[in-house]
Every structure is written in C-alpha cells, then in structure tokens.
Design an enzyme around this catalytic site. Structure first.
Site, PDB file in Angstrom:
ATOM      1  CB  THR A  78      -0.905   0.004   1.260  1.00 16.04           C
ATOM      2  OG1 THR A  78      -1.615  -1.228   1.279  1.00 16.04           O
ATOM      3  CG2 THR A  78      -1.884   1.159   1.247  1.00 16.04           C
ATOM      4  CE  LYS A  96      -0.131   4.563  14.294  1.00 19.16           C
ATOM      5  NZ  LYS A  96      -1.538   4.551  13.878  1.00 19.16           N
ATOM      6  N   GLY A 106      -3.412   5.278   4.942  1.00 22.88           N
ATOM      7  CA  GLY A 106      -3.739   5.261   3.518  1.00 22.88           C
ATOM      8  C   GLY A 106      -2.477   5.488   2.711  1.00 22.88           C
TER       9      GLY A 106
HETATM   10  N1  LIG Z   1      -0.961   1.238   5.157  1.00 23.53           N
HETATM   11  C1  LIG Z   1      -0.992   2.385   5.845  1.00 23.53           C
HETATM   12  O1  LIG Z   1      -1.939   3.166   5.760  1.00 23.53           O
HETATM   13  C2  LIG Z   1       0.157   2.739   6.748  1.00 23.53           C
HETATM   14  C3  LIG Z   1       0.132   3.961   7.459  1.00 23.53           C
HETATM   15  C4  LIG Z   1       1.227   4.309   8.257  1.00 23.53           C
HETATM   16  C5  LIG Z   1       2.288   3.437   8.364  1.00 23.53           C
HETATM   17  N2  LIG Z   1       2.275   2.248   7.684  1.00 23.53           N
HETATM   18  C6  LIG Z   1       3.421   1.359   7.839  1.00 23.53           C
HETATM   19  O2  LIG Z   1       4.041   1.197   6.568  1.00 23.53           O
HETATM   20  C7  LIG Z   1       4.626  -0.100   6.482  1.00 23.53           C
HETATM   21  C8  LIG Z   1       4.082  -0.814   5.242  1.00 23.53           C
HETATM   22  O3  LIG Z   1       2.682  -0.936   5.342  1.00 23.53           O
HETATM   23  P1  LIG Z   1       1.768  -1.358   4.083  1.00 23.53           P
HETATM   24  O4  LIG Z   1       0.366  -1.126   4.515  1.00 23.53           O
HETATM   25  O5  LIG Z   1       2.269  -0.733   2.836  1.00 23.53           O
HETATM   26  O6  LIG Z   1       2.051  -2.947   4.059  1.00 23.53           O
HETATM   27  P2  LIG Z   1       1.705  -3.994   2.899  1.00 23.53           P
HETATM   28  O7  LIG Z   1       0.705  -3.417   1.950  1.00 23.53           O
HETATM   29  O8  LIG Z   1       1.415  -5.273   3.568  1.00 23.53           O
HETATM   30  O9  LIG Z   1       3.088  -4.134   2.112  1.00 23.53           O
HETATM   31  C9  LIG Z   1       4.199  -4.800   2.630  1.00 23.53           C
HETATM   32  C10 LIG Z   1       5.228  -4.976   1.518  1.00 23.53           C
HETATM   33  O10 LIG Z   1       6.366  -5.617   2.064  1.00 23.53           O
HETATM   34  C11 LIG Z   1       6.797  -6.632   1.168  1.00 23.53           C
HETATM   35  N3  LIG Z   1       7.519  -7.656   1.913  1.00 23.53           N
HETATM   36  C12 LIG Z   1       7.064  -8.492   2.875  1.00 23.53           C
HETATM   37  N4  LIG Z   1       8.038  -9.326   3.286  1.00 23.53           N
HETATM   38  C13 LIG Z   1       9.130  -9.006   2.551  1.00 23.53           C
HETATM   39  C14 LIG Z   1      10.452  -9.513   2.490  1.00 23.53           C
HETATM   40  N5  LIG Z   1      10.872 -10.522   3.264  1.00 23.53           N
HETATM   41  N6  LIG Z   1      11.307  -8.954   1.599  1.00 23.53           N
HETATM   42  C15 LIG Z   1      10.934  -7.937   0.795  1.00 23.53           C
HETATM   43  N7  LIG Z   1       9.688  -7.414   0.807  1.00 23.53           N
HETATM   44  C16 LIG Z   1       8.803  -7.940   1.681  1.00 23.53           C
HETATM   45  C17 LIG Z   1       5.525  -7.165   0.540  1.00 23.53           C
HETATM   46  O11 LIG Z   1       5.869  -7.799  -0.676  1.00 23.53           O
HETATM   47  P3  LIG Z   1       4.750  -8.469  -1.657  1.00 23.53           P
HETATM   48  O12 LIG Z   1       3.899  -7.303  -2.121  1.00 23.53           O
HETATM   49  O13 LIG Z   1       5.524  -9.054  -2.760  1.00 23.53           O
HETATM   50  O14 LIG Z   1       4.002  -9.454  -0.826  1.00 23.53           O
HETATM   51  C18 LIG Z   1       4.736  -5.864   0.368  1.00 23.53           C
HETATM   52  O15 LIG Z   1       5.050  -5.272  -0.875  1.00 23.53           O
HETATM   53  C19 LIG Z   1       4.287  -0.806   7.815  1.00 23.53           C
HETATM   54  O16 LIG Z   1       5.338  -0.643   8.719  1.00 23.53           O
HETATM   55  C20 LIG Z   1       3.071  -0.030   8.306  1.00 23.53           C
HETATM   56  O17 LIG Z   1       2.926  -0.059   9.713  1.00 23.53           O
HETATM   57  C21 LIG Z   1       1.237   1.892   6.892  1.00 23.53           C
END
Ligand SMILES: NC(=O)c1ccc[n+]([C@@H]2O[C@H](COP(=O)([O-])OP(=O)(O)OC[C@H]3O[C@@H](n4cnc5c(N)ncnc54)[C@H](OP(=O)(O)O)[C@@H]3O)[C@@H](O)[C@H]2O)c1
Length: 437
Positions: free
Chosen positions: A14, A207, A304
């Site tokens: 995301t 947080k 988001g």
């Molecule tokens: N989503 C939000 O709104 C939000 C807001 C604030 C902070 N965050 C933080 O941002 C971070 C990412 O969140 P997200 O929502 O973007 O997570 P996500 O959609 O689950 O994406 C995680 C990514 O990490 C990759 N990944 C997982 N294991 C891996 C590995 N061993 N080697 C390389 N890549 C790997 C996955 O690859 P694949 O796609 O190939 O499976 C995926 O692309 C987290 O720390 C979260 O707490 C998120």
C-alpha cells in the site's frame, strides 16, 4: 545541479507502491524543491511478478532487502515492509551500518528497537527519518523535533488509530453497536480481519511510545504503557457521555507528573466542545501542550497509501536537501546516548475526573450505599443520577456518577467496595475524563 539522490524502496505494498508513484508523478516538482533529482534505483518485495500499479522496471530488483540495504547503488534505504523483527529490522540495521540514510514508516520497529537503531544512525552520521510512523500524513515528528525548540512539553495526546475513531464516530452518529460498526469497518477496509491490534490499543501504544520519547527526552518504553481498548464501550456509555457534554475517543496520552511520566491508552471522555472532539472518522489528531506555546492541535489523515507516502516523501526530500554538518539533529530530538531512562508514573496515582456507570438492583439503600463508598474514599462527586434501564423491567437501574478530580486508586477502591456490597447486576464501567481545550 547536485548529483541525483538514489533511493531503494523495500516493500511495494500500500505505502511502497504509493511512494514509487508519487516519486514518478512529482519528479519535476521534487527536483525543483530539492535542487537535485530523486531516482528510484532499486526495489525489493516478495513477489517480483506482482503488478504494483506503477512501473518500477527501471530500478534494480532485489529479492533480499538486506542485500539492497548494503548495495552502493543507493544513498537512501526506504523500509516499507513492516513488522518489528525479520526483514524490516535486519535491513534497516544493515542499511544504517552500511552508512545509508533510512526512511521508515514502521512504528512497531521503532517502538521496539528505535533507540538502538538511532544509536547506529548517529554513530554513522546518517539520518533515520520516520515521519510516517506516527499519525500517517500528519507532520508531527517534524513539528516536535524541529519547530518546538525551547519548549518543554507537559502533555502530548492524540487520536492515533483511525479504525477506533471510525468505530466510535459511527457508534455515536448512528446508535449502532460496537460489533456492527467493527464488521462494517472490516467490510470497508478500515479494519483488519484480526482487529485486535487496533481496537485493543496496541497500535496507538506504539505511536505514543515514540511521541513520549520526543516529548520528554526519554528512552522509548513501549512495554510500560497502560492500555485499555474500545471493545467494551456500549451505546449506554456513548449516550450518557453525550448527555453530560462529553464524547468518547480512544486517546493515547503521555504526561509529565510529579512521580514520573504517565503513558496511557484508553477510551477517554473529552468535552464535546473541545477541538479534539471534532475529529471524526478515520482522521487522526495530535495535541501537544507546552510551557511556551500552550496547546497545539494537528489533525489530518493518519493512514492510507497517498497520505502515508506524503510523509515518506517529505522525509526523503529532507535528506535530498541536507548536507553534511547541516541536518535536523538527533533522531529522537537529543542524542540517543543521552536519552534519559523512562521513569514510569504508576497508574494508581493518575489524577483526573472519572465517569462511572453502574447497573444496580432497584432496591432501597443502593443509591445511599454507592454515595457512601465514594465519600469513604474522599471522592467528591460532580453529579450522580439514576434512571431506569430502558426496555428492562424496573428490577434494575443505572446509576451514573461523574467525579471531580480524584485518583485512580480511590476510584478502584470505591468501585471494588460497591461490587463487594452486592448491588451490581453487571460489570461496572469506568471511563477517565481528559482535560482538553
Ligand atoms: N498502510 C498504511 O496506511 C500505513 C500507514 C502508516 C504506516 N504504515 C506502515 O508502513 C509499512 C508498510 O505498510 P503497508 O500497509 O504498505 O504494508 P503492505 O501493503 O502489507 O506491504 C508490505 C510490503 O512488504 C513486502 N515484503 C514483505 N516481506 C518481505 C520480504 N521478506 N522482503 C521484501 N519485501 C517484503 C511485501 O511484498 P509483496 O507485495 O511481494 O508481498 C509488500 O510489498 C508498515 O510498517 C506499516 O505499519 C502503513
């Protein structure tokens, strides 16, 4: 023009895919603002074949984010994998040790290993930026770290979890139950299939622990946070709060007290007229109270892809603009080695007002017995009202008490006493009241 800044993005989910997209779409604007190009030189995720909705084929692909962290082909490692251990921790550590700047959105990682990682960053003279880790797109880290020099923070509190605020907002607006709201939040993608982490307060606590360190110059103490979630909030609480001029919010609060620092996450009653009570739905807000500034409230999107990417890109731009010897200072506002040990204030000594809702047998003497337990514990009451439980036979009544400032210990003792007296027909509900401007 200075040489291009080469970034490597680990995690293309995301947030990661949004970051890659914004870096592409806003390339010219960013170059103008930073005085140099920012290029995505490397990427890493699990599945190299997955369509990310953005073309990253010109970047070198790494199966292993640790290898990417160590390559000399990047200047900045952007960690958007998530998790407090495993590839996220290993790759961030490897990047810092290899002398790469790091940008991360990972609150879980920082809550657990932030101080150790900050020590490495500071030793290596590189930046560890994490604006997106707290309250998504709201620039709260920058505000606390850079814009409040000379201020002494007395309290920082906020709505740090959009899922909880969405549920509480809908419960109040539509009069529906916690369970029904949660199901809807899951259907709309605002809550995870396993919502425990959000609704029981863990996400807010992560947080909060980062904000506490920035506010008070102490080591991060994420395990020393008093935590209650929102799953036991009922319509009866929400209605009673409204009648009394309050609204219920899940707040994370860090406060300096005479006996130490309080860190607490719990449902909280805030005055309906306060600014933080106007923060609805998935929106986040952080209030910072200081000796010089007074109370500042920042609110905006806390999650988001795009909102979070905005904070990540801001962090990358800061690195693009920084030059050796002219950076924005230590990771947590003071050198990691000088962060003071966290001195925990016991929850029992928390002072404040309380809302207490009791469901009692409808018999003579109950009201007086409750009032006596309060008086015995030196609790002064702002109000005490009783009314019949709607839809029930007159066999039970609800008694709602609002206290003046008292202590947690006194309230617990009084409520234990009332429970032992045998007057209650249901679990007592106790909700803390928070002062808010
Ligand atoms: N989503 C939000 O709104 C939000 C807001 C604030 C902070 N965050 C933080 O941002 C971070 C990412 O969140 P997200 O929502 O973007 O997570 P996500 O959609 O689950 O994406 C995680 C990514 O990490 C990759 N990944 C997982 N294991 C891996 C590995 N061993 N080697 C390389 N890549 C790997 C996955 O690859 P694949 O796609 O190939 O499976 C995926 O692309 C987290 O720390 C979260 O707490 C998120």
């Amino acid at each position: 023009m200075a040489e291009a800044l080469r970034v490597g993005i680990a995690g293309l989910g995301t947030v990661g895919a949004s970051v890659a997209r914004v870096l592409r779409d806003k390339a010219a604007e960013l170059t103008r603002q930073c005085g140099r190009d920012i290029i995505v030189a490397a990427v890493s995720a699990r599945d190299p074949k997955r369509d990310r909705g953005v073309d990253v084929s010109s970047a070198r692909w790494f199966d292993d984010p640790v290898k990417m962290a160590q390559t000399a082909e990047i200047d900045v490692f952007i960690e958007l994998i998530g998790g407090d251990e495993g590839p996220a921790r290993l790759s961030v550590k490897a990047a810092l040790e290899a002398g790469r700047h790091v940008v991360t959105a990972n609150k879980a990682l920082l809550a657990k290993h932030g101080v150790a990682l900050a020590e490495i960053a500071e030793k290596k003279g590189v930046l560890l930026n994490y604006e997106a880790a707290v309250a998504g797109g709201i620039p709260v880290i920058k505000t606390m770290r850079e814009a409040m020099a000379g201020n002494s923070v007395t309290r920082v509190f906020g709505i740090l979890n959009g899922t909880c605020n969405y549920i509480l907002t809908r419960m109040e607006a539509e009069g529906i139950s916690f369970d029904a709201c949660l199901k809807d939040a899951q259907r709309l993608g605002y809550a995870e299939a396993d919502p425990t982490f959000d609704i029981e307060g863990h996400d807010t606590a992560h947080k909060l622990s980062i904000l506490t360190s920035l506010a008070f110059g102490t080591k991060i103490a994420a395990n020393d946070i008093y935590m209650e979630g929102i799953s036991n909030i009922t319509q009866a609480d929400i209605r009673a709060a409204g009648d009394l001029g309050y609204r219920i919010k899940l707040l994370g609060v860090a406060q300096r007290t005479e006996s130490g620092i309080e860190q607490r996450v719990h449902p909280t009653m805030v005055p309906t007229a306060s600014v933080i009570a106007q923060v609805h739905g998935v929106t986040n807000a952080v209030a910072i109270e200081t000796d010089i500034l007074g109370e500042l409230l920042l609110s905006g999107p806390g999650a988001g892809g795009n909102a979070t990417a905005s904070a990540v890109i801001g962090d990358i731009a800061d690195i693009a603009k920084s030059r050796p010897g002219f950076q924005h200072g230590p990771v947590f506002g003071r050198p990691a080695k000088e962060l003071r040990p966290y001195k925990k204030a016991q929850m029992r000594s928390h002072a404040g007002g309380y809302f207490i809702r009791l469901t009692v047998h409808d018999r003579i003497g109950v009201f007086a017995a409750i009032a006596k337990r309060m008086a015995d514990n030196d609790i002064s009451l702002e109000s005490i009202v009783q009314h019949a439980v709607s839809g029930e036979a007159a066999a039970q009544k609800t008694v709602i008490l609002v206290t003046h400032e008292t202590t947690e210990a006194a309230v617990r003792k009084a409520v234990d006493g009332i429970t032992k007296d045998g007057h209650l027909t249901d679990k007592p509900q106790v909700i803390r009241i928070e002062r808010a401007g």
